[in-house]
Design a protein around this motif. Sequence first.
Motif, short mmCIF file in Angstrom:
data_model
loop_
_atom_site.label_atom_id
_atom_site.label_comp_id
_atom_site.label_asym_id
_atom_site.label_seq_id
_atom_site.Cartn_x
_atom_site.Cartn_y
_atom_site.Cartn_z
N UNK A 69 -17.44 0.54 4.26
CA UNK A 69 -17.82 1.21 3.03
C UNK A 69 -16.60 1.53 2.17
N UNK A 70 -15.54 2.00 2.80
CA UNK A 70 -14.32 2.33 2.07
C UNK A 70 -13.69 1.06 1.49
N UNK A 71 -13.68 -0.02 2.27
CA UNK A 71 -13.11 -1.28 1.78
C UNK A 71 -13.92 -1.80 0.60
N UNK A 72 -15.22 -1.69 0.65
CA UNK A 72 -16.06 -2.15 -0.46
C UNK A 72 -15.81 -1.30 -1.71
N UNK A 73 -15.69 0.00 -1.51
CA UNK A 73 -15.53 0.90 -2.65
C UNK A 73 -14.15 0.77 -3.30
N UNK A 74 -13.09 0.82 -2.49
CA UNK A 74 -11.74 0.84 -3.04
C UNK A 74 -11.19 -0.54 -3.35
N UNK A 75 -11.57 -1.53 -2.58
CA UNK A 75 -10.99 -2.87 -2.76
C UNK A 75 -11.97 -3.84 -3.41
#
Length: 94
Positions: A69-75
């Motif tokens: 989820x963090x990778x999708x949101x930030x990257x």
Amino acid sequence: MRILGLILVVFIAVLQYRIWWGEGSVREINHLSQKVAEQAKQNDLLKKQNELLKKEILALRKNPQLLEEIAREKLGLVKPNETFYRIIPKNDIR
């Protein structure tokens, strides 16, 4: 007797100079105390940041979906065969 008095006055003057302006003087001690207090505040902030990072690391280890989820949101990562839609609120359009 006058010589002894003069020697004592000079001795006291030298001691006073060292106390107020020499190495290890009152002024220098006050300055170092302020620096120690500032460093202690900075250390406290860094300790709080470290604790937050430790909590985040533990959360990521326990929940791998959170990492995705963090990778999708930030990257902006997108899975294969997946379409990404970005919705821009009306207020953000210029």
